[in-house]
Design an enzyme around this catalytic site. Structure first.
Site, PDB file in Angstrom:
ATOM      1  N   ASP A 101       6.762 -76.238  18.874  1.00 45.39           N
ATOM      2  CA  ASP A 101       8.011 -75.198  19.225  1.00 45.39           C
ATOM      3  C   ASP A 101       7.382 -73.239  19.188  1.00 45.39           C
ATOM      4  O   ASP A 101       8.150 -73.135  18.690  1.00 45.39           O
ATOM      5  CB  ASP A 101       8.951 -75.487  18.460  1.00 45.39           C
ATOM      6  CG  ASP A 101       8.497 -75.355  16.965  1.00 45.39           C
ATOM      7  OD1 ASP A 101       7.846 -75.148  17.040  1.00 45.39           O
ATOM      8  OD2 ASP A 101       9.922 -75.126  15.713  1.00 45.39           O
ATOM      9  N   HIS A 150     -17.037 -58.439  30.092  1.00 43.52           N
ATOM     10  CA  HIS A 150     -15.156 -59.392  29.248  1.00 43.52           C
ATOM     11  C   HIS A 150     -15.863 -60.309  27.748  1.00 43.52           C
ATOM     12  O   HIS A 150     -14.737 -60.993  27.945  1.00 43.52           O
ATOM     13  CB  HIS A 150     -14.639 -59.924  30.419  1.00 43.52           C
ATOM     14  CG  HIS A 150     -13.448 -59.236  31.490  1.00 43.52           C
ATOM     15  ND1 HIS A 150     -13.906 -59.858  33.136  1.00 43.52           N
ATOM     16  CD2 HIS A 150     -13.902 -57.856  31.598  1.00 43.52           C
ATOM     17  CE1 HIS A 150     -13.599 -59.019  33.455  1.00 43.52           C
ATOM     18  NE2 HIS A 150     -14.186 -57.966  32.491  1.00 43.52           N
ATOM     19  N   ASP A 203     -13.967 -51.410  24.374  1.00 40.52           N
ATOM     20  CA  ASP A 203     -13.058 -50.859  25.454  1.00 40.52           C
ATOM     21  C   ASP A 203     -11.911 -51.869  24.741  1.00 40.52           C
ATOM     22  O   ASP A 203     -11.113 -53.007  24.416  1.00 40.52           O
ATOM     23  CB  ASP A 203     -13.476 -51.905  26.384  1.00 40.52           C
ATOM     24  CG  ASP A 203     -12.513 -52.251  27.620  1.00 40.52           C
ATOM     25  OD1 ASP A 203     -10.898 -51.018  27.025  1.00 40.52           O
ATOM     26  OD2 ASP A 203     -13.002 -52.180  28.602  1.00 40.52           O
ATOM     27  N   ASP A 228      -5.795 -47.104  27.662  1.00 40.61           N
ATOM     28  CA  ASP A 228      -7.700 -48.022  28.356  1.00 40.61           C
ATOM     29  C   ASP A 228      -8.034 -46.858  28.005  1.00 40.61           C
ATOM     30  O   ASP A 228      -8.219 -46.318  28.782  1.00 40.61           O
ATOM     31  CB  ASP A 228      -7.319 -48.419  29.325  1.00 40.61           C
ATOM     32  CG  ASP A 228      -8.785 -49.130  29.568  1.00 40.61           C
ATOM     33  OD1 ASP A 228      -9.329 -49.399  29.056  1.00 40.61           O
ATOM     34  OD2 ASP A 228      -8.352 -50.157  30.815  1.00 40.61           O
ATOM     35  N   HIS A 269     -18.950 -53.033  38.369  1.00 38.17           N
ATOM     36  CA  HIS A 269     -17.532 -53.206  38.616  1.00 38.17           C
ATOM     37  C   HIS A 269     -16.978 -51.497  38.967  1.00 38.17           C
ATOM     38  O   HIS A 269     -18.014 -51.054  39.005  1.00 38.17           O
ATOM     39  CB  HIS A 269     -16.998 -52.817  36.532  1.00 38.17           C
ATOM     40  CG  HIS A 269     -17.657 -51.917  36.144  1.00 38.17           C
ATOM     41  ND1 HIS A 269     -17.025 -51.139  35.518  1.00 38.17           N
ATOM     42  CD2 HIS A 269     -18.229 -52.071  34.766  1.00 38.17           C
ATOM     43  CE1 HIS A 269     -17.641 -50.248  34.794  1.00 38.17           C
ATOM     44  NE2 HIS A 269     -18.271 -51.341  33.752  1.00 38.17           N
ATOM     45  N   HIS A 324      -9.340 -47.772  37.848  1.00 39.01           N
ATOM     46  CA  HIS A 324      -7.855 -48.486  38.617  1.00 39.01           C
ATOM     47  C   HIS A 324      -6.637 -47.907  38.248  1.00 39.01           C
ATOM     48  O   HIS A 324      -6.429 -47.118  37.404  1.00 39.01           O
ATOM     49  CB  HIS A 324      -7.807 -49.872  38.032  1.00 39.01           C
ATOM     50  CG  HIS A 324      -8.135 -49.827  36.022  1.00 39.01           C
ATOM     51  ND1 HIS A 324      -7.339 -49.216  35.309  1.00 39.01           N
ATOM     52  CD2 HIS A 324      -9.161 -50.121  35.818  1.00 39.01           C
ATOM     53  CE1 HIS A 324      -7.005 -49.967  34.701  1.00 39.01           C
ATOM     54  NE2 HIS A 324      -8.555 -50.406  34.293  1.00 39.01           N
ATOM     55  N   HIS A 331      -3.879 -52.725  34.729  1.00 38.54           N
ATOM     56  CA  HIS A 331      -4.315 -52.965  35.869  1.00 38.54           C
ATOM     57  C   HIS A 331      -2.869 -52.679  36.752  1.00 38.54           C
ATOM     58  O   HIS A 331      -3.131 -53.350  37.177  1.00 38.54           O
ATOM     59  CB  HIS A 331      -5.612 -53.992  36.378  1.00 38.54           C
ATOM     60  CG  HIS A 331      -6.756 -53.709  35.660  1.00 38.54           C
ATOM     61  ND1 HIS A 331      -7.145 -55.122  35.234  1.00 38.54           N
ATOM     62  CD2 HIS A 331      -7.714 -52.614  34.888  1.00 38.54           C
ATOM     63  CE1 HIS A 331      -8.566 -54.921  34.633  1.00 38.54           C
ATOM     64  NE2 HIS A 331      -8.165 -53.626  34.251  1.00 38.54           N
ATOM     65  N   GLU A 359     -14.440 -45.028  34.024  1.00 41.88           N
ATOM     66  CA  GLU A 359     -15.093 -45.698  33.311  1.00 41.88           C
ATOM     67  C   GLU A 359     -16.830 -46.252  34.172  1.00 41.88           C
ATOM     68  O   GLU A 359     -16.566 -47.807  34.330  1.00 41.88           O
ATOM     69  CB  GLU A 359     -13.656 -46.969  32.575  1.00 41.88           C
ATOM     70  CG  GLU A 359     -13.318 -47.953  34.058  1.00 41.88           C
ATOM     71  CD  GLU A 359     -12.844 -49.014  33.543  1.00 41.88           C
ATOM     72  OE1 GLU A 359     -13.085 -49.641  32.869  1.00 41.88           O
ATOM     73  OE2 GLU A 359     -11.347 -49.493  34.092  1.00 41.88           O
ATOM     74  N   TYR A 378     -24.926 -50.840  31.937  1.00 43.37           N
ATOM     75  CA  TYR A 378     -26.028 -51.857  30.864  1.00 43.37           C
ATOM     76  C   TYR A 378     -27.345 -52.964  31.145  1.00 43.37           C
ATOM     77  O   TYR A 378     -27.539 -53.297  32.744  1.00 43.37           O
ATOM     78  CB  TYR A 378     -24.987 -53.519  31.879  1.00 43.37           C
ATOM     79  CG  TYR A 378     -23.507 -52.411  31.924  1.00 43.37           C
ATOM     80  CD1 TYR A 378     -22.469 -52.380  29.720  1.00 43.37           C
ATOM     81  CD2 TYR A 378     -22.758 -52.571  32.892  1.00 43.37           C
ATOM     82  CE1 TYR A 378     -21.378 -52.739  30.800  1.00 43.37           C
ATOM     83  CE2 TYR A 378     -21.245 -51.415  32.763  1.00 43.37           C
ATOM     84  CZ  TYR A 378     -20.976 -52.133  31.308  1.00 43.37           C
ATOM     85  OH  TYR A 378     -19.256 -51.500  31.853  1.00 43.37           O
ATOM     86  N   ARG A 428     -20.762 -48.031  28.537  1.00 39.81           N
ATOM     87  CA  ARG A 428     -19.279 -48.066  29.290  1.00 39.81           C
ATOM     88  C   ARG A 428     -18.159 -46.563  28.040  1.00 39.81           C
ATOM     89  O   ARG A 428     -18.449 -47.081  26.852  1.00 39.81           O
ATOM     90  CB  ARG A 428     -18.536 -49.440  29.195  1.00 39.81           C
ATOM     91  CG  ARG A 428     -17.559 -48.691  29.644  1.00 39.81           C
ATOM     92  CD  ARG A 428     -16.804 -50.134  30.816  1.00 39.81           C
ATOM     93  NE  ARG A 428     -15.627 -50.782  29.405  1.00 39.81           N
ATOM     94  CZ  ARG A 428     -15.914 -52.320  29.025  1.00 39.81           C
ATOM     95  NH1 ARG A 428     -17.734 -52.545  29.964  1.00 39.81           N
ATOM     96  NH2 ARG A 428     -16.183 -53.156  29.027  1.00 39.81           N
ATOM     97  N   GLU A 477     -15.223 -43.852  28.807  1.00 44.66           N
ATOM     98  CA  GLU A 477     -13.611 -44.435  29.602  1.00 44.66           C
ATOM     99  C   GLU A 477     -12.597 -43.657  29.119  1.00 44.66           C
ATOM    100  O   GLU A 477     -11.890 -43.607  27.783  1.00 44.66           O
ATOM    101  CB  GLU A 477     -12.977 -46.274  29.850  1.00 44.66           C
ATOM    102  CG  GLU A 477     -12.033 -46.289  30.745  1.00 44.66           C
ATOM    103  CD  GLU A 477     -11.363 -47.723  30.411  1.00 44.66           C
ATOM    104  OE1 GLU A 477     -10.464 -48.018  31.174  1.00 44.66           O
ATOM    105  OE2 GLU A 477     -11.459 -48.283  29.823  1.00 44.66           O
TER     106      GLU A 477
END
Length: 431
Positions: free
Chosen positions: A41, A246, A263, A274, A355, A359, A366, A384, A388, A397, A399
């Site tokens: 539930d 990710h 991130d 972000d 990447h 965005h 996004h 960003e 790597y 990274r 951003e």
């Protein structure tokens, strides 16, 4: 409610802008999202449909917004249909919006209960020629789950097969891409909360700490400042994990000498931040780490200057690719032969930066917005870049979120530490 809601004038203005885009005798219908089940539930936390929220400010399940600008009866040109509360719902879930509260929040003067929807909607449809219905048309969306909007589309077309049906998503994308001052205030608050979390983490991180402990520090700071939590699943990635774009397990122990890529972003009032930052676990960058870090930072700063009115995201990404190519040559990760023999469809720099750089961001992380249309003042983008290097366990990274202006930009994260020296200073000044 944890957040201070936007003034109803924001939503009144949003609906006014939409009405100007609708043809004569049109009706637009937007449904709230479902409450999604987990198991037994259990349910996931409710998240409203962002298009409906943008037009109404209502953050409640099962609500329906109907806009029919040319309907003869003025009282039926804008209608909110809401789930009617009762004593049992009030006891178990808490009271839902009253009609008066819904009007105060949205500016919609006509608020009815859902039980009235079928009859009222039929009345409106008898005068309508064109029906605008909503679907999730994000370029990266994979719509496997049927939504309330999707079910309504089937039901509506079955009951009223001879009307002209059109998509409202392109109109909403254009409207939502340019943020109002009130929206920017919400996003600034989300970024400010994110800053508090990052500064807390700078004082917490050290070798031996688990990635999920860092995640917990962010969550504590976000929630205590009025956020519902993370805007998206956070990435807390030490060492090689930072090379997994990710990575969200956040389960490993941070090692001395490694970098940690984060991130993360806070949500506030349905608007999102972000942020990406990369820090040395022990508080000091090695010489090689610092060189790569500075290369990413240079690309970030130059990329911000390229996000100007009149540019487009695809063209912008091509320009950023040239910046990254230069930096990778300087780091000796690429050579001139790599550049000369590269595949134009997959340039050499993408081995280390695979990447996109920017965005739209807003109600969605996004966010919606057509990347092929020209950038306009008031749009908000992430910036960003990253490098790597899997062979060296280096993933960096950086951003920030910026607002496009007529001349230049506003950095919503300008107060969040970014320079390597400042990060090291904070990490090494903790008691």
């Amino acid at each position: 409610m944890r957040y201070k809601p936007l003034d109803k004038e924001v939503f009144i203005n949003n609906r006014s802008r939409l009405r100007k885009l609708l043809p004569k005798n049109a009706v637009a219908v937007l449904n709230a999202n479902d409450i999604m089940p987990t198991n037994a539930d259990g349910n996931m936390r409710f998240r409203t449909n962002n298009d409906q929220y943008y037009l109404s400010g209502v953050d409640q399940e099962e609500s329906i917004l109907v806009i029919a600008p040319d309907f003869p009866n003025e009282s039926l040109r804008e209608i909110l249909f809401l789930k009617e509360t009762n004593d049992e719902i009030a006891i178990w879930e808490g009271a839902k919006l009253t009609r008066e509260q819904a009007t105060k929040r949205s500016g919609v003067q006509t608020v009815k209960w859902l039980s009235e929807f079928e009859k009222v909607f039929r009345t409106i449809m008898m005068e309508a020629d064109t029906v605008f219905l909503n679907t999730n048309e994000h370029i990266r969306a994979v719509p496997d789950v049927e939504t309330r909007d999707s079910r309504f589309i089937k039901e509506c077309r079955q009951q009223y097969p001879l009307h002209n049906y059109r998509r409202i998503a392109p109109l909403m994308h254009d409207l939502r891409a340019v943020k109002s001052p009130g929206e920017l205030d919400m996003m600034q608050t989300a970024c400010d909360i994110t800053e508090k979390g990052f500064r807390r983490v700078l004082n917490f991180t050290k070798p031996g700490v688990k990635e999920y402990e860092v995640e917990a520090e962010y969550l504590h700071e976000f929630v205590r400042r009025g956020s519902r939590g993370f805007a998206y699943d956070p990435i807390i990635a030490g060492g090689f994990n930072a090379c997994v774009l990710h990575y969200t397990d956040n389960s490993m122990e941070l090692q001395d000498g490694d970098l940690m890529l984060m991130d993360v972003g806070a949500e506030y009032g349905n608007y999102n931040a972000d942020m990406s930052r990369t820090i040395p676990v022990n508080g000091r960058f090695t010489e090689r780490q610092r060189k790569v870090y500075d290369a990413v930072l240079r690309v970030m700063k130059e990329a911000m200057q390229l996000l100007t009115p009149g540019n487009t995201i695809p063209e912008y990404h091509r320009e950023v690719g040239k910046l990254m190519e230069r930096e990778l040559l300087g780091l000796k990760l690429l050579d001139t032969t790599d550049i000369r023999t590269q595949n134009p469809e997959w340039p050499a720099y993408k081995k280390f930066f695979m990447h996109g750089t920017s965005h739209h961001i807003g109600l969605d992380v996004h966010d919606v917005g057509n990347i092929y249309k020209e950038i306009k003042p008031g749009m908000v983008f992430t910036v960003e870049p990253g490098i790597y290097i899997r062979e060296e366990n280096i993933g960096i990274r950086l951003e920030n979120d910026i607002v496009i202006r007529e001349n230049g930009f506003t950095d919503l994260m300008e107060n969040i530490p970014l320079e390597a020296e400042e990060i090291e200073e904070i990490m090494n000044s903790r008691s």
